[in-house]
Scaffold this motif. Sequence first.
Motif, PDB file in Angstrom:
ATOM      1  N   SER A  78      -6.449  -1.453  -2.873  1.00 55.81           N
ATOM      2  CA  SER A  78      -5.046  -1.030  -2.980  1.00 55.81           C
ATOM      3  C   SER A  78      -4.780  -0.290  -4.289  1.00 55.81           C
ATOM      4  O   SER A  78      -4.106   0.743  -4.326  1.00 55.81           O
ATOM      5  CB  SER A  78      -4.158  -2.270  -2.853  1.00 55.81           C
ATOM      6  OG  SER A  78      -2.861  -1.971  -3.197  1.00 55.81           O
ATOM      7  N   LYS A  79      -5.323  -0.832  -5.390  1.00 58.15           N
ATOM      8  CA  LYS A  79      -5.078  -0.233  -6.696  1.00 58.15           C
ATOM      9  C   LYS A  79      -5.698   1.164  -6.790  1.00 58.15           C
ATOM     10  O   LYS A  79      -5.071   2.114  -7.268  1.00 58.15           O
ATOM     11  CB  LYS A  79      -5.670  -1.157  -7.774  1.00 58.15           C
ATOM     12  CG  LYS A  79      -5.243  -0.824  -9.168  1.00 58.15           C
ATOM     13  CD  LYS A  79      -5.753  -1.885 -10.140  1.00 58.15           C
ATOM     14  CE  LYS A  79      -5.434  -1.474 -11.566  1.00 58.15           C
ATOM     15  NZ  LYS A  79      -5.930  -2.441 -12.535  1.00 58.15           N
ATOM     16  N   SER A  82      -3.719   3.627  -4.797  1.00 60.46           N
ATOM     17  CA  SER A  82      -2.512   4.063  -5.509  1.00 60.46           C
ATOM     18  C   SER A  82      -2.856   5.186  -6.474  1.00 60.46           C
ATOM     19  O   SER A  82      -2.162   6.204  -6.554  1.00 60.46           O
ATOM     20  CB  SER A  82      -1.908   2.906  -6.318  1.00 60.46           C
ATOM     21  OG  SER A  82      -1.423   1.922  -5.458  1.00 60.46           O
ATOM     22  N   LYS A  83      -3.947   4.978  -7.210  1.00 59.42           N
ATOM     23  CA  LYS A  83      -4.353   5.973  -8.195  1.00 59.42           C
ATOM     24  C   LYS A  83      -4.735   7.290  -7.516  1.00 59.42           C
ATOM     25  O   LYS A  83      -4.372   8.376  -7.968  1.00 59.42           O
ATOM     26  CB  LYS A  83      -5.542   5.414  -8.998  1.00 59.42           C
ATOM     27  CG  LYS A  83      -5.754   6.116 -10.295  1.00 59.42           C
ATOM     28  CD  LYS A  83      -6.765   5.382 -11.139  1.00 59.42           C
ATOM     29  CE  LYS A  83      -7.034   6.192 -12.412  1.00 59.42           C
ATOM     30  NZ  LYS A  83      -8.124   5.663 -13.184  1.00 59.42           N
ATOM     31  N   ARG A  85      -3.694   8.390  -4.571  1.00 62.11           N
ATOM     32  CA  ARG A  85      -2.489   9.053  -4.046  1.00 62.11           C
ATOM     33  C   ARG A  85      -1.750   9.809  -5.143  1.00 62.11           C
ATOM     34  O   ARG A  85      -1.248  10.901  -4.927  1.00 62.11           O
ATOM     35  CB  ARG A  85      -1.531   8.020  -3.425  1.00 62.11           C
ATOM     36  CG  ARG A  85      -1.943   7.493  -2.087  1.00 62.11           C
ATOM     37  CD  ARG A  85      -0.775   6.793  -1.376  1.00 62.11           C
ATOM     38  NE  ARG A  85      -0.225   5.697  -2.132  1.00 62.11           N
ATOM     39  CZ  ARG A  85      -0.648   4.436  -2.082  1.00 62.11           C
ATOM     40  NH1 ARG A  85      -1.656   4.122  -1.288  1.00 62.11           N
ATOM     41  NH2 ARG A  85      -0.077   3.500  -2.803  1.00 62.11           N
ATOM     42  N   SER A  86      -1.701   9.169  -6.345  1.00 65.28           N
ATOM     43  CA  SER A  86      -0.915   9.789  -7.403  1.00 65.28           C
ATOM     44  C   SER A  86      -1.505  11.115  -7.860  1.00 65.28           C
ATOM     45  O   SER A  86      -0.786  11.954  -8.395  1.00 65.28           O
ATOM     46  CB  SER A  86      -0.802   8.822  -8.598  1.00 65.28           C
ATOM     47  OG  SER A  86      -2.060   8.686  -9.229  1.00 65.28           O
ATOM     48  N   LEU A 114       3.019   9.474 -13.377  1.00 66.47           N
ATOM     49  CA  LEU A 114       1.723   8.833 -13.173  1.00 66.47           C
ATOM     50  C   LEU A 114       0.568   9.694 -13.676  1.00 66.47           C
ATOM     51  O   LEU A 114      -0.579   9.312 -13.577  1.00 66.47           O
ATOM     52  CB  LEU A 114       1.526   8.523 -11.686  1.00 66.47           C
ATOM     53  CG  LEU A 114       2.587   7.609 -11.092  1.00 66.47           C
ATOM     54  CD1 LEU A 114       2.466   7.554  -9.585  1.00 66.47           C
ATOM     55  CD2 LEU A 114       2.468   6.218 -11.674  1.00 66.47           C
TER      56      LEU A 114
ATOM     57  N   LYS B   2       3.742   2.626 -18.524  1.00 72.22           N
ATOM     58  CA  LYS B   2       4.651   3.728 -18.204  1.00 72.22           C
ATOM     59  C   LYS B   2       5.271   3.511 -16.818  1.00 72.22           C
ATOM     60  O   LYS B   2       6.463   3.732 -16.598  1.00 72.22           O
ATOM     61  CB  LYS B   2       3.848   5.037 -18.241  1.00 72.22           C
ATOM     62  CG  LYS B   2       4.680   6.254 -18.511  1.00 72.22           C
ATOM     63  CD  LYS B   2       3.849   7.421 -19.044  1.00 72.22           C
ATOM     64  CE  LYS B   2       2.714   7.808 -18.122  1.00 72.22           C
ATOM     65  NZ  LYS B   2       2.012   9.022 -18.532  1.00 72.22           N
ATOM     66  N   ALA B 296       4.159   4.835  -2.410  1.00 72.92           N
ATOM     67  CA  ALA B 296       3.509   5.938  -1.691  1.00 72.92           C
ATOM     68  C   ALA B 296       3.077   7.033  -2.658  1.00 72.92           C
ATOM     69  O   ALA B 296       1.986   7.581  -2.523  1.00 72.92           O
ATOM     70  CB  ALA B 296       4.463   6.509  -0.646  1.00 72.92           C
ATOM     71  N   VAL B 297       3.897   7.338  -3.646  1.00 71.26           N
ATOM     72  CA  VAL B 297       3.520   8.437  -4.556  1.00 71.26           C
ATOM     73  C   VAL B 297       2.561   7.958  -5.643  1.00 71.26           C
ATOM     74  O   VAL B 297       2.177   8.726  -6.507  1.00 71.26           O
ATOM     75  CB  VAL B 297       4.755   9.125  -5.190  1.00 71.26           C
ATOM     76  CG1 VAL B 297       5.636   9.740  -4.128  1.00 71.26           C
ATOM     77  CG2 VAL B 297       5.537   8.169  -6.083  1.00 71.26           C
ATOM     78  N   GLY B 298       2.188   6.674  -5.618  1.00 71.67           N
ATOM     79  CA  GLY B 298       1.104   6.232  -6.498  1.00 71.67           C
ATOM     80  C   GLY B 298       1.433   5.106  -7.464  1.00 71.67           C
ATOM     81  O   GLY B 298       0.558   4.670  -8.206  1.00 71.67           O
ATOM     82  N   GLN B 300       1.692   1.456  -8.697  1.00 70.49           N
ATOM     83  CA  GLN B 300       0.903   0.324  -8.218  1.00 70.49           C
ATOM     84  C   GLN B 300       1.763  -0.902  -7.939  1.00 70.49           C
ATOM     85  O   GLN B 300       2.801  -1.103  -8.574  1.00 70.49           O
ATOM     86  CB  GLN B 300      -0.163  -0.021  -9.249  1.00 70.49           C
ATOM     87  CG  GLN B 300      -1.258   1.031  -9.251  1.00 70.49           C
ATOM     88  CD  GLN B 300      -2.247   0.825 -10.379  1.00 70.49           C
ATOM     89  OE1 GLN B 300      -2.247  -0.198 -11.022  1.00 70.49           O
ATOM     90  NE2 GLN B 300      -3.074   1.828 -10.588  1.00 70.49           N
TER      91      GLN B 300
END
Lengths: 196, 392
Positions: A78-79, A82-83, A85-86, A114, B2, B296-298, B300
Amino acid sequence: MSDSLVSVKAVNKTYQRGGEKLVVLDDLSLEVPKGDFLALMGPSGSGKSTLLNLIGGLDTPTSGSVEVDGERLDALNSKALSKWRSSHVGFIFQFYNLLPVLTAFRNVELPLLLTKLSGSQRKQHVETALNIVSLADIVCDEPTGDLDRDTATDILNLLQILNRDHGKTILMVTHDPMAADSAKRILHLDKGKLTH
Amino acid sequence: MKQILAILGMNLRTILARSGSSIVIIIGIAGSVAVMVSLLAMAEGLSKTIANTGEEDRVLIFRDGANSELSSGIYVPNVSIIENMPGIRQSDEGPMISSELYTIIDLKKKGAEDTSNLPLRAVQQMSFKIRPELKIIEGQNFTPGRAEIIVGKGANDQYESLDIGDQIKVRDTLVTVVGIFATGGDVHESEIWADLAGAQGFFRRENSASIAIAQMESSSVITEFGVALELDPRLELRVQGEADFYSQQSSGASGVIEIFGYVVAIIMAIGAVFAALNTMYSAVSTRLVEIGTLRAVGFQGGSVLLALMIESMILALLGGLLGAGISYLIFNGYTVSTLASGSFTQTAFDFAVTGSIVSQGLILALIVGFLGGVLPARRAATQDITEALRAI
């Protein structure tokens, strides 16, 4: 290394609803080359949004593999997702999903928080409205679904410019034939399988 | 970091829009903290008042087996045996030891229908020399042999008919208030004092008193003095340091209030946890799409969890500060009296809202905020993103 940006192989996605097993994607495979503009069409419940979610890294398959730009998304936790996707993907949601407490500027700036961009660099990106295209390939779930015809045309023109002039790969789920006509390719899904 | 700050900033901006539910958390926690701080301030005030009484180099002499002044009885002529024992300080007027009769009279408290127990201490003149902290702050001292009393300022605040010139009935004798005294805020300010010889007459106690108090040469001679006195077969007495005696008295009374304070506060805090849970669940469910979009945009899940936890704890801290502030404004320095354990008499004391008590209140608030926030925050952080995005 293949030219495909997206490589989906033998993907199954099932959900358990009580005692019933619901098959949403059924042994589906798909290749999307870099620079493609692909429209996914199909009736409600055909699995097109689920496929888009897998390619966008929002969900993981029950089995099979999803590789985007050389990264096996089905192997990421999951982590890590997330990274990923960003830094790799931009989303256009059907209902925009703007955060009402933020100004328009802050909404556009949000994904850039991000990144390693400085405050002034983020401002520059937002002001030139290039933040999405500079960072990401784009997945769109019904991008024109809640828009009037003129605004929908503007959005589709913008997507075509991003694809044609900036080389962005775009995957779009839509029910709208006009929107699908803007794409280079149209694929149809039904009952979790690509039909043509 | 952040990410957490970005989400937290966004959440805090929406607090005003969710002011109703946010206030439920703040008020709920403020109530728990106010109750706990107030009760602990009461316990602290009582404890301070009683524990501040007494000096390390003074001793109280009781009948062997008695553990309070009220249950003790000594034969006054025996005190002449004690006064010649080594260790007692000598003054120009002789050995610094004095017999005291400690008893109870009934008197109405201000605004009360019924009477309460008021302690009366009958003393010899040497008692004033042994207790130099006693100052007459209004009027004058009583004259030995006359039906006069002086009144501690705590008793004067709390009871009717204890102003200078007032007369009260002690058994069958009318005595007149001639002075008000202070003893630096200790337990004696809740007493009235009279002349020992006169009081023995009022109460038909002849040569008996309750205790004797002695000023020792130093605290180091107390043990030796106590052993010598307790071994004397003529006396059947026991010795206890004055400070030690009052410290022992305070632990019982304030301990009960303290335990009561914690129990009530914990019960209220459990209620506040549910209010916080309800509010935070509601906050999460109304922002499900926002949270889904952020993820969705990242952003966590861990950042979402921490930001929501911090939000919950900020609200809780506001509640804690409000509750402690209310308690401080209303109760700090507020004078009340209560039945002291051991003596069955009223002891006047001031609530004391100390830094330590406020800290305990804020810790309670943060615990409530943590418990109330952790489950909703966990739900937000682990919610399936695609389901959250469909929640429009």
